[in-house]
Design a protein around this motif. Structure first.
Motif, short mmCIF file in Angstrom:
data_model
loop_
_atom_site.label_atom_id
_atom_site.label_comp_id
_atom_site.label_asym_id
_atom_site.label_seq_id
_atom_site.Cartn_x
_atom_site.Cartn_y
_atom_site.Cartn_z
N ARG A 188 0.69 -1.26 -0.07
CA ARG A 188 0.05 -0.13 0.15
C ARG A 188 0.76 1.40 -0.06
NH1 ARG A 188 -4.95 0.25 3.91
NH2 ARG A 188 -5.03 1.84 2.87
N LEU A 189 1.98 1.13 0.81
CA LEU A 189 3.06 2.22 0.85
C LEU A 189 3.55 2.67 -0.63
CD1 LEU A 189 3.88 4.63 2.68
CD2 LEU A 189 5.71 3.04 3.18
N VAL A 190 4.03 1.37 -1.20
CA VAL A 190 4.81 1.68 -2.36
C VAL A 190 3.51 2.10 -3.52
CG1 VAL A 190 5.89 0.61 -4.47
CG2 VAL A 190 6.59 0.24 -2.00
N SER A 191 2.22 1.55 -3.69
CA SER A 191 1.41 2.00 -4.65
C SER A 191 0.95 3.41 -4.56
CB SER A 191 0.13 0.92 -4.60
OG SER A 191 -0.44 0.91 -3.33
N GLY A 192 0.81 3.81 -3.18
CA GLY A 192 0.35 4.93 -2.79
C GLY A 192 1.49 6.21 -3.30
N MET A 196 3.13 10.36 -7.07
CA MET A 196 4.13 10.97 -8.26
C MET A 196 3.48 10.77 -9.56
SD MET A 196 7.65 8.68 -7.03
CE MET A 196 8.03 8.10 -8.51
N ALA A 197 2.64 9.91 -9.83
CA ALA A 197 1.83 10.02 -11.29
C ALA A 197 0.92 11.15 -11.14
CB ALA A 197 1.10 8.87 -11.42
N LEU A 219 -1.44 11.24 2.60
CA LEU A 219 -1.22 11.24 4.48
C LEU A 219 -1.76 10.06 5.14
CD1 LEU A 219 0.68 12.17 6.74
CD2 LEU A 219 -1.60 13.69 7.31
N LEU A 220 -3.21 10.09 4.49
CA LEU A 220 -4.07 9.14 5.05
C LEU A 220 -3.71 7.67 4.57
CD1 LEU A 220 -6.75 8.31 6.75
CD2 LEU A 220 -7.99 8.54 4.46
N ALA A 221 -3.22 7.67 3.58
CA ALA A 221 -2.66 6.03 2.77
C ALA A 221 -1.70 5.65 3.62
CB ALA A 221 -2.62 6.22 1.17
N ALA A 222 -0.81 6.66 3.81
CA ALA A 222 0.66 6.45 4.59
C ALA A 222 0.21 5.97 5.88
CB ALA A 222 1.61 7.57 4.37
N VAL A 223 -0.52 6.69 6.61
CA VAL A 223 -0.89 6.21 8.02
C VAL A 223 -1.44 4.83 7.93
CG1 VAL A 223 -2.38 6.48 9.82
CG2 VAL A 223 -1.08 8.80 8.90
N MET A 224 -2.35 4.45 7.07
CA MET A 224 -2.98 3.35 7.12
C MET A 224 -2.00 2.11 6.74
SD MET A 224 -6.03 3.55 7.90
CE MET A 224 -6.74 2.02 7.39
N ALA A 225 -0.87 2.23 5.90
CA ALA A 225 0.09 1.33 5.42
C ALA A 225 0.81 1.31 6.62
CB ALA A 225 0.75 1.92 4.16
N VAL A 226 1.24 2.24 7.61
CA VAL A 226 2.19 2.17 8.55
C VAL A 226 1.33 1.29 9.70
CG1 VAL A 226 3.11 3.21 10.49
CG2 VAL A 226 3.67 4.00 8.18
N LEU A 227 0.12 1.46 9.78
CA LEU A 227 -0.87 0.67 10.73
C LEU A 227 -0.71 -0.65 10.44
CD1 LEU A 227 -3.63 3.16 11.31
CD2 LEU A 227 -1.95 2.49 13.16
N ASP A 228 -0.82 -1.00 9.23
CA ASP A 228 -0.89 -2.50 8.55
C ASP A 228 0.50 -2.94 9.04
OD1 ASP A 228 -3.34 -2.59 7.37
OD2 ASP A 228 -2.56 -1.98 5.40
N VAL A 229 1.54 -2.44 8.98
CA VAL A 229 2.70 -3.02 9.34
C VAL A 229 3.01 -3.04 10.73
CG1 VAL A 229 5.25 -2.46 9.20
CG2 VAL A 229 3.87 -2.21 7.20
N VAL A 230 2.73 -2.15 11.39
CA VAL A 230 2.75 -2.25 12.90
C VAL A 230 1.83 -3.29 13.51
CG1 VAL A 230 1.94 -0.86 15.22
CG2 VAL A 230 3.23 0.11 13.37
N VAL A 231 0.57 -3.54 13.00
CA VAL A 231 -0.15 -4.54 13.54
C VAL A 231 0.32 -5.96 13.05
CG1 VAL A 231 -2.62 -5.80 13.14
CG2 VAL A 231 -2.46 -3.12 13.60
N GLY A 232 0.94 -6.15 11.82
CA GLY A 232 1.43 -7.23 11.34
C GLY A 232 2.75 -7.73 12.27
N TYR A 233 3.41 -6.71 12.80
CA TYR A 233 4.55 -6.93 13.50
C TYR A 233 3.91 -7.47 15.00
CZ TYR A 233 8.48 -6.05 16.76
OH TYR A 233 9.47 -6.31 17.72
N GLY A 234 2.73 -6.68 15.31
CA GLY A 234 2.23 -7.20 16.66
C GLY A 234 1.77 -8.56 16.40
#
Length: 148
Positions: free
Chosen positions: A41-45, A50-51, A80-95
């Motif tokens: 999600r972070l990379v696609s966002g 950029m596009a 910013l919302l997309a980046a926050v959601m992507a970081v939340l996905d990573v944090v929850v996955g780590y959890g």
């Protein structure tokens, strides 16, 4: 008893044991899936941002003024919302991977939110709900996190 008869005394116990082991067997793959999905999600966002930025600058031709305004005002908030959601996905996955007690409920919430993002989010959402949503899964998750 016929040749194809199934004994009743052990069949229910094996099924119950498999159901109880569902969280234990799927917690690691689910956590890794959340982290990979967050990275995706972070990379696609970033690529979409950029596009759109290139379109707004006129690299691919002239753009109507209202789209330029949109690029300057709304797009940063969406990014910013997309980046926050992507970081939340990573944090929850780590959890989930590290078996943290707090990770179950946010994983279910993010799994439900991911259902609308076809196809990867839908698959992750269904997998999350299958592993973590049943009541027995909650009890097993508490046992796993207590022993970790």
């Amino acid at each position: 008893m016929g040749a194809y008869a199934v004994p009743l005394y052990g069949a229910g116990l094996e099924k119950d044991a498999r159901r109880r082991a569902r969280v234990r067997q799927n917690l690691q793959p689910l956590g890794v899936s959340f982290m990979v999905y967050g990275g995706y999600r972070l990379v696609s966002g970033i690529m979409a941002l950029m596009a759109f930025h290139l379109f707004a600058r006129g690299v691919f031709g002239d753009m109507p003024p209202f789209l330029r305004e949109l690029a300057g005002s709304v797009l940063p908030a969406v990014a910013l919302l997309a980046a926050v959601m992507a970081v939340l996905d990573v944090v929850v996955g780590y959890g989930l991977v590290t078996r943290r007690a707090w990770a179950r409920i946010p994983a279910i919430v993010l799994g439900v939110l991911a259902l609308v993002r076809v196809p990867f989010g839908t698959a992750l959402g269904i997998y999350t709900l299958w592993v973590l949503a049943p009541r027995a899964a909650g009890e097993e998750f508490e046992q796993i996190t207590a022993s970790a």
